[in-house]
Write a protein that holds these residues in place. Structure first.
Motif, PDB file in Angstrom:
ATOM      1  N   SER A 137    -105.478  74.399  73.409  1.00  0.00           N
ATOM      2  CA  SER A 137    -104.575  75.462  73.858  1.00  0.00           C
ATOM      3  C   SER A 137    -103.810  76.067  72.693  1.00  0.00           C
ATOM      4  CB  SER A 137    -103.600  74.920  74.904  1.00  0.00           C
ATOM      5  OG  SER A 137    -104.291  74.449  76.031  1.00  0.00           O
ATOM      6  N   ARG A 138    -103.289  75.225  71.800  1.00  0.00           N
ATOM      7  CA  ARG A 138    -102.517  75.754  70.678  1.00  0.00           C
ATOM      8  C   ARG A 138    -103.414  76.422  69.636  1.00  0.00           C
ATOM      9  NH1 ARG A 138     -98.028  71.436  68.857  1.00  0.00           N
ATOM     10  NH2 ARG A 138     -99.776  69.970  68.985  1.00  0.00           N
ATOM     11  N   ARG A 139    -104.652  75.961  69.479  1.00  0.00           N
ATOM     12  CA  ARG A 139    -105.581  76.671  68.588  1.00  0.00           C
ATOM     13  C   ARG A 139    -105.816  78.091  69.085  1.00  0.00           C
ATOM     14  NH1 ARG A 139    -108.606  71.709  68.232  1.00  0.00           N
ATOM     15  NH2 ARG A 139    -110.114  72.503  69.747  1.00  0.00           N
ATOM     16  N   ALA A 159    -103.832  79.768  71.039  1.00  0.00           N
ATOM     17  CA  ALA A 159    -102.575  80.519  70.928  1.00  0.00           C
ATOM     18  C   ALA A 159    -102.373  81.050  69.507  1.00  0.00           C
ATOM     19  CB  ALA A 159    -101.411  79.633  71.346  1.00  0.00           C
ATOM     20  N   LEU A 160    -102.703  80.249  68.504  1.00  0.00           N
ATOM     21  CA  LEU A 160    -102.568  80.685  67.118  1.00  0.00           C
ATOM     22  C   LEU A 160    -103.488  81.863  66.811  1.00  0.00           C
ATOM     23  CD1 LEU A 160    -102.326  77.213  65.329  1.00  0.00           C
ATOM     24  CD2 LEU A 160    -100.534  78.963  65.368  1.00  0.00           C
ATOM     25  N   LEU A 161    -104.751  81.750  67.219  1.00  0.00           N
ATOM     26  CA  LEU A 161    -105.698  82.835  66.948  1.00  0.00           C
ATOM     27  C   LEU A 161    -105.325  84.103  67.709  1.00  0.00           C
ATOM     28  CD1 LEU A 161    -109.061  80.836  66.974  1.00  0.00           C
ATOM     29  CD2 LEU A 161    -107.880  81.790  64.998  1.00  0.00           C
ATOM     30  N   LYS A 162    -104.825  83.932  68.923  1.00  0.00           N
ATOM     31  CA  LYS A 162    -104.426  85.102  69.708  1.00  0.00           C
ATOM     32  C   LYS A 162    -103.200  85.778  69.102  1.00  0.00           C
ATOM     33  CE  LYS A 162    -103.168  86.502  74.406  1.00  0.00           C
ATOM     34  NZ  LYS A 162    -102.929  86.033  75.810  1.00  0.00           N
ATOM     35  N   HIS A 163    -102.265  84.967  68.603  1.00  0.00           N
ATOM     36  CA  HIS A 163    -101.019  85.514  68.059  1.00  0.00           C
ATOM     37  C   HIS A 163    -101.270  86.295  66.759  1.00  0.00           C
ATOM     38  CE1 HIS A 163     -96.662  85.647  67.328  1.00  0.00           C
ATOM     39  NE2 HIS A 163     -96.946  85.399  66.049  1.00  0.00           N
ATOM     40  N   PHE A 164    -102.103  85.740  65.868  1.00  0.00           N
ATOM     41  CA  PHE A 164    -102.311  86.376  64.572  1.00  0.00           C
ATOM     42  C   PHE A 164    -103.524  87.295  64.559  1.00  0.00           C
ATOM     43  CE2 PHE A 164     -99.700  82.694  63.492  1.00  0.00           C
ATOM     44  CZ  PHE A 164     -98.725  83.286  62.686  1.00  0.00           C
ATOM     45  N   GLU A 193     -92.629  79.639  58.732  1.00  0.00           N
ATOM     46  CA  GLU A 193     -91.688  80.208  59.700  1.00  0.00           C
ATOM     47  C   GLU A 193     -92.403  81.120  60.684  1.00  0.00           C
ATOM     48  OE1 GLU A 193     -91.208  79.954  56.530  1.00  0.00           O
ATOM     49  OE2 GLU A 193     -89.566  78.485  56.495  1.00  0.00           O
ATOM     50  N   GLU A 194     -93.356  81.904  60.190  1.00  0.00           N
ATOM     51  CA  GLU A 194     -94.106  82.802  61.090  1.00  0.00           C
ATOM     52  C   GLU A 194     -94.977  82.013  62.058  1.00  0.00           C
ATOM     53  OE1 GLU A 194     -94.549  86.707  58.188  1.00  0.00           O
ATOM     54  OE2 GLU A 194     -96.119  85.147  58.186  1.00  0.00           O
ATOM     55  N   ILE A 195     -95.551  80.913  61.584  1.00  0.00           N
ATOM     56  CA  ILE A 195     -96.369  80.083  62.464  1.00  0.00           C
ATOM     57  C   ILE A 195     -95.507  79.433  63.534  1.00  0.00           C
ATOM     58  CG2 ILE A 195     -97.905  78.077  62.566  1.00  0.00           C
ATOM     59  CD1 ILE A 195     -98.848  78.749  59.762  1.00  0.00           C
ATOM     60  N   PRO A 207     -95.557  80.224  70.519  1.00  0.00           N
ATOM     61  CA  PRO A 207     -95.070  79.311  71.566  1.00  0.00           C
ATOM     62  C   PRO A 207     -95.802  77.974  71.533  1.00  0.00           C
ATOM     63  CG  PRO A 207     -95.410  81.510  72.458  1.00  0.00           C
ATOM     64  CD  PRO A 207     -95.974  81.521  71.074  1.00  0.00           C
ATOM     65  N   GLY A 208     -95.043  76.886  71.549  1.00  0.00           N
ATOM     66  CA  GLY A 208     -95.625  75.546  71.593  1.00  0.00           C
ATOM     67  C   GLY A 208     -95.895  74.933  70.243  1.00  0.00           C
ATOM     68  N   VAL A 209     -95.657  75.662  69.162  1.00  0.00           N
ATOM     69  CA  VAL A 209     -95.919  75.163  67.801  1.00  0.00           C
ATOM     70  C   VAL A 209     -94.581  74.877  67.121  1.00  0.00           C
ATOM     71  CG1 VAL A 209     -96.952  75.640  65.565  1.00  0.00           C
ATOM     72  CG2 VAL A 209     -98.067  76.450  67.666  1.00  0.00           C
ATOM     73  N   GLY A 210     -94.331  73.598  66.809  1.00  0.00           N
ATOM     74  CA  GLY A 210     -93.121  73.213  66.110  1.00  0.00           C
ATOM     75  C   GLY A 210     -93.283  73.299  64.599  1.00  0.00           C
ATOM     76  N   ARG A 211     -92.195  73.007  63.905  1.00  0.00           N
ATOM     77  CA  ARG A 211     -92.236  73.145  62.447  1.00  0.00           C
ATOM     78  C   ARG A 211     -93.198  72.143  61.810  1.00  0.00           C
ATOM     79  NH1 ARG A 211     -89.560  75.923  58.808  1.00  0.00           N
ATOM     80  NH2 ARG A 211     -89.593  75.189  56.638  1.00  0.00           N
ATOM     81  N   LYS A 212     -93.198  70.904  62.302  1.00  0.00           N
ATOM     82  CA  LYS A 212     -94.083  69.906  61.710  1.00  0.00           C
ATOM     83  C   LYS A 212     -95.544  70.309  61.891  1.00  0.00           C
ATOM     84  CE  LYS A 212     -95.064  64.944  61.705  1.00  0.00           C
ATOM     85  NZ  LYS A 212     -94.708  63.628  62.290  1.00  0.00           N
TER      86      LYS A 212
END
Length: 710
Positions: free
Chosen positions: A633-635, A637-642, A654-656, A660-665
């Motif tokens: 799901s987060r993979r 979300a990342l591809l969809k966002h960028f 910071e941009e990453i 939604p659902g992706v924390g700093r770590k």
């Protein structure tokens, strides 16, 4: 159509003793299995004047080409051997009950170290205790939810159990008291198994002991002024009583019985079974069957008992089985049931009282099931018969094509060329006999040569199986596929193209890497599964005149002249025949055309699915797949966002984090993984199977995928 007198045994050859007999057709396939107290008397009934036989029995004996038998000591042994052979050979003329729907069971996996309670469907497995079947899965879950308060057995999957053990924290059910949490060691394996066995005892109808134990504990807690424990036990008793109320009391408290009722007509029969345990209806199920032979009500009851208890042992067989009619003779069947249970089983017809009244209820359910089944299938049976007759008439066939095989070629711009073979028998898909072919060495979109290759391979296997009488040996993998010119080149008449390179999956005609692909189910001389031993009456190819000519040419080279060929062109849905300049045009409302379209579309679907799976294995994976802790799901979300992997690689931590659902770590881990990955590595959109280039656009070859798939 065979003459039964041509294979009738000579007088005196058939023994006058108990045994089991098999009828085989001209291809050696077992088409009927039966048992008899006297083989001589029973088999003599099949070889009388055809006019005196039941229509379906007449069809069976004229389809058969031979008969053989096996002598046994007792009628019970004959019953057991008959059941084993029916399960093994799946004869087409035997009574075969089909579940009118897929029933859910409540299952307890006692074979595991920590038994699990769950809902199961399908074939029963060893080491699992089953209860039911139930009409609805939600009814099972409601019952389990009530019982978990008293019997906190684990219900989680193996993955959840393992994860909880790794992190040292139970799941939510463990925190709210509906699981004893063996994953974190709150109870020992022995204590958890004891809970599972008590759960099984309660579901089996032995409820009184548990209720009395809880009531004593509640009274003791009240006397000792432990009111919280007493209140908890009181609520447990209430939960058990509510679970018991979900099953209506129909018979005396200690009654364990199965009630079997039938509703039948000249063509079909419906069976309904009520499972009564502890006086309560614990499950219900139904079957339907076509009466493909002349059978009595007692015979149908015997077949139902074989189906119901053939795989059961011990308490799964009740003390009492109530039926509408007794098999003839009844003693072997009753003795067989007793052996299955390990103690005496009463097989009888209820005469009076509550059991007769309940049997009337089961019979009404059977009548309703038969009426509903006829409503659903009446038009379907008529339509299939009319469709097959229309095809035979339009193609000028001598007989109705009861077995149709359809072939289709699929590729993507000339790469990953594969083919499919689907089988329809009596107008219905027979998915156990579907086949898939890999085709190597073809460059470009040459469906004609590929079709010639596939048809040739399929019928060469048939001839080899026929000549070797079921003894199969693999072809040498270095031997090229024989072409139309006999030189080994797989091509058209001039055969100037490349040769087809064989590989193990090609030689077996099955992609061995696919675990879902079925094994061959055709039969050899002993009636056991064998490859390609049963020819069709009609071969349908996806395409027009060129594909039909290639298929006909491949069969002519092998001397196959008793199988009809036609092609169905997509553009105008025209039916092409070999050597004809003009197609056969069936009316748009024709049931025959509709059946051919369904066969063609199923072959196309099967080929496309295989071709895409082959192509998917060649695609490179995304660098995101290697990021620990980053799920699907987060993979996405990342591809969809960028929008592309290139933009994601250029993004800051910071941009990453803004996704939604992706924390700093996680963002730091993603950035580090992309920084060390090769810049040219493409990402894969796992939702669509497309490669996402660094500029965010799919490559041209895949952007036209939907239009180029063949």
């Amino acid at each position: 159509m065979a003459d039964p007198s041509s294979y009738r045994p000579k007088p005196g050859q058939i023994p006058d003793s108990p045994g089991v007999y098999k009828f085989r057709d001209e291809h050696g396939r077992v088409i009927y299995v039966g048992k008899a107290k006297s083989l001589r008397q029973r088999l003599a009934n099949y070889f009388q004047d055809l006019a005196g036989l039941h229509p379906r029995t007449r069809t069976m004996v004229t389809t058969a080409a031979s008969v053989e038998w096996t002598v046994v000591s007792t009628e019970v042994e004959a019953l057991q051997l008959e059941y084993s052979w029916i399960k093994e050979f799946d004869p087409r003329f035997n009574v075969k009950y089909r579940d009118d729907k897929s029933y859910p069971y409540l299952a307890v996996t006692l074979g595991e170290e920590f038994p699990r309670v769950q809902v199961m469907r399908g074939a029963k497995k060893k080491g699992v205790r089953y209860f039911g079947p139930y009409a609805h899965a939600w009814a099972i879950r409601e019952t389990v939810d009530l019982l978990l308060r008293v019997f906190p057995v684990r219900t989680c999957s193996a993955g959840v159990f393992k994860r909880s053990a790794q992190i040292g924290r139970p799941c939510l059910l463990g925190y709210i008291g509906k699981c004893s949490a063996p994953c974190v060691g709150r109870v020992s394996p022995e204590e958890h198994r004891e809970l599972a066995e008590e759960f099984c005892d309660f579901m089996a109808g032995r409820t009184g002991a548990h209720l009395r134990r809880l009531e004593r504990g509640m009274q003791e807690a009240a006397e000792e002024m432990e009111y919280e424990r007493a209140a908890r036990l009181r609520d447990d008793i209430g939960a058990l009583r509510r679970a018991m109320e979900k099953s209506a009391v129909v018979l005396a408290d200690a009654t364990d019985a199965d009630l079997i009722a039938l509703a039948e007509d000249e063509l079909e029969a419906a069976v309904q079974i009520f499972h009564v345990r502890g006086g309560r209806v614990r499950g219900q199920r139904g079957w339907v069957t076509d009466k493909v032979e002349a059978v009595t009500t007692g015979d149908l009851v015997e077949h139902a008992l074989q189906q119901l208890y053939g795989e059961e042992q011990g308490d799964a067989v009740p003390k009492e089985v109530l039926v509408p009619a007794l098999p003839e003779p009844v003693e072997p069947v009753a003795q067989w049931l007793t052996q299955r249970r390990g103690s005496q089983v009463s097989l009888r017809i209820p005469q009076r009282g509550d059991k007769k009244d309940l049997m009337a209820t089961v019979e009404r359910n059977a009548q309703q099931a038969l009426a509903l089944h006829k409503t659903r299938r009446a038009s379907d049976l008529t339509t299939r018969s009319r469709a097959l007759e229309e095809i035979a008439q339009a193609l000028d066939l001598d007989t109705v094509p009861l077995r149709i095989e359809c072939f289709d070629i699929s590729h993507l711009q000339g790469e990953d060329v594969v083919a499919s073979m689907v089988v329809f028998e009596d107008g219905l898909a027979r998915k156990s006999e579907y086949r898939r072919f890999q085709i190597k060495g073809f460059a470009g979109q040459d469906d004609v040569r590929a079709m010639h290759e596939v048809i040739g391979r399929r019928f060469r296997r048939y001839l080899q199986e026929k000549q070797k009488s079921g003894e199969w040996t693999e072809e040498p993998t270095e031997e090229p596929t024989e072409g139309v010119d006999g030189s080994g080149a797989a091509g058209v008449a001039d055969a100037t193209g490349p040769t087809a390179v064989a590989d193990p999956a090609v030689d077996s005609d099955i992609d061995a890497t696919d675990p879902t692909d079925p094994t061959d189910r055709l039969t050899d001389e002993d009636g056991r599964p064998k490859r390609f031993a049963y020819p069709p009456q009609l071969v349908v190819v996806d395409g027009g005149a060129p594909q039909v000519a290639a298929a006909r040419r491949a069969m002519d080279e092998l001397g196959i002249d008793d199988v009809a060929v036609c092609g169905l062109a997509k553009r105008l849905e025209e039916v092409w025949l070999p050597g004809e300049d003009d197609p056969v045009v069936l009316p748009r409302s024709s049931e025959g055309l509709y059946l051919l379209q369904r066969v063609r579309d199923e072959a196309h679907r099967f080929a496309i699915t295989y071709q895409r799976s082959k192509r998917g294995k060649r695609l490179k994976s995304s660098p995101l797949d290697a990021v620990p802790g980053l799920g699907e799901s987060r993979r996405q979300a990342l591809l969809k966002h960028f929008g592309s992997l290139k933009k994601l690689r250029a993004a800051t931590v910071e941009e990453i984090c803004q996704v939604p659902g992706v924390g700093r770590k996680t963002a730091e881990t993603v950035a580090a993984a992309l920084a060390t990955a090769a810049p040219s590595a493409p990402a894969v959109n796992t939702a669509t199977g497309e490669i996402i280039e660094d500029d965010g656009a799919p490559p041209a070859a895949l952007s036209a995928e939907r239009g180029q798939d063949r």
